[in-house]
Structure formats: C-alpha cells, structure tokens
Design a protein around this motif. Structure first.
Motif, PDB file in Angstrom:
ATOM      1  N   GLU A  65       0.843  -1.193   0.000  1.00 23.67           N
ATOM      2  CA  GLU A  65       0.000   0.000   0.000  1.00 23.67           C
ATOM      3  C   GLU A  65       0.876   1.240   0.000  1.00 23.67           C
ATOM      4  N   PRO A  86      -1.831   8.270  -5.179  1.00 23.18           N
ATOM      5  CA  PRO A  86      -2.887   7.763  -6.059  1.00 23.18           C
ATOM      6  C   PRO A  86      -2.349   6.770  -7.084  1.00 23.18           C
ATOM      7  N   PRO A  87      -3.239   5.948  -7.662  1.00 23.25           N
ATOM      8  CA  PRO A  87      -2.807   4.964  -8.666  1.00 23.25           C
ATOM      9  C   PRO A  87      -2.006   5.576  -9.817  1.00 23.25           C
ATOM     10  N   ARG A 111      -4.902   1.337 -13.933  1.00 18.86           N
ATOM     11  CA  ARG A 111      -5.433   0.261 -13.093  1.00 18.86           C
ATOM     12  C   ARG A 111      -4.633  -1.032 -13.096  1.00 18.86           C
ATOM     13  N   LEU A 133      -3.630  -2.007  -9.518  1.00 18.72           N
ATOM     14  CA  LEU A 133      -3.556  -0.811  -8.684  1.00 18.72           C
ATOM     15  C   LEU A 133      -4.978  -0.393  -8.319  1.00 18.72           C
ATOM     16  N   ASP A 134      -5.337  -0.612  -7.059  1.00 18.67           N
ATOM     17  CA  ASP A 134      -6.675  -0.282  -6.560  1.00 18.67           C
ATOM     18  C   ASP A 134      -6.623   0.971  -5.712  1.00 18.67           C
ATOM     19  N   PRO A 135      -7.477   1.980  -6.020  1.00 19.04           N
ATOM     20  CA  PRO A 135      -7.522   3.163  -5.164  1.00 19.04           C
ATOM     21  C   PRO A 135      -8.041   2.795  -3.783  1.00 19.04           C
ATOM     22  N   THR A 155      -3.175   3.903  -2.647  1.00 22.97           N
ATOM     23  CA  THR A 155      -3.277   2.795  -3.605  1.00 22.97           C
ATOM     24  C   THR A 155      -2.867   1.493  -2.940  1.00 22.97           C
TER      25      THR A 155
END
Length: 162
Positions: free
Chosen positions: A20, A24-25, A87, A115-117, A122
């Motif tokens: 993590e 941001p992504p 993503r 890559l998940d927000p 992220t």
C-alpha cells in the motif's frame, strides 16, 4: 514499510505481493511505465536495474539488466500483454542473455499488477504466475520473494511529493 504481504501459493503456482502507498494509482503507475523511475526501484537495493528499452503498450517490450555489488550483471526482459492505465498491467517476465535475448531457462513467468484506489492511496497487488511447481520453487530458491519485497519497499521514497 509498504509491503503488507508476500506469499507463495504452491497450489496455484503463484507468488502474490500486496503493498500500500500513500499516493494515487496514477503516481504508482508512473513508477512502472517510466524507465528512469522504474530503474530507481526495480531490483533489490544491492542489484539496481538499468532499462535499455521500455515500451509499455500491448505487444511492447522491456529490456534491462541488474548490476550486483561485484559488477555481475543479470539480464531480463518483459513482453507486455495488457495495460489498463492506471489500473493494471500484465507482462511476461524472463531472464535474458548478455545481449538481451530471452533465455529459455529458467522458464518465464506471467506478472499481473493491479492498482486499486484506497482513499487517497493505492493498494498494489503483484501476482506472478509460474508454468510449473519446479519453476516456482526455482525462483523462490533464487530469492525472488525477498528480492521483490526489497524492491517494492523502495517505491515509497519515489512517491513523496516534490
């Protein structure tokens, strides 16, 4: 430390790393698709990478080498299969000879990065899939789990706002 877990799954022939970041992504995406940024984290700290080619597009390739503390070079290649900015990306990953040409051994793996927000940050999940139990075990014996964890652990410093 950004790495939450790094787990081999022998039943499914995968190695999954979850990390993590407080970015941001789009920022994490750039660390994968910009050669100069990628060089700053790909490979453990004692084996920095130099990318001689990076074409992040479906069908595109990457060529690189990592240089060890004694000057030894380990060459590698990627062949991009899919990219969905910012993503996910997927690529075949393998070793290469000193000219950058793909080697047949050890067998290449398939890597998918998601890559998940997560709020302002992220969650990155890297899944490396192997053709056989032998390939997975060979890569684990070569230190892939530790090396990937150390490499990803360098990403945080590159995501700090300027």
């Amino acid at each position: 430390m950004t790495v939450l877990s790094a787990t081999p799954d022998r039943e499914n022939l995968t190695l999954v790393l979850v990390a993590e970041f407080a970015a941001p992504p789009e920022a994490v995406w750039r660390l994968w698709t910009d050669a100069r940024r990628l060089e700053r984290w790909w490979g453990p700290p004692t084996w920095p990478a130099t990318f001689t080619l990076l074409e992040p597009a479906p069908g595109g390739s990457a060529r690189y080498f990592m240089t060890g503390p004694d000057g030894e070079r380990a060459h590698g290649w990627w062949r991009f299969a899919d990219l969905d900015e910012p993503r996910s990306l997927e690529f075949e990953d393998g070793f290469a000879d000193e000219h950058g040409e793909p080697a047949t051994e050890p067998a290449p793996s398939r890597t998918r990065v998601v890559l998940d927000p997560r709020g302002p940050g992220t969650r990155m999940t890297i899944t490396s899939s192997f053709a056989s139990a032998e390939s997975l075990e060979q890569m684990l014996a070569m230190g892939m789990l530790e090396g990937l964890s150390l490499a990803v652990g360098q990403m945080d410093d590159l995501l700090v706002p300027a």
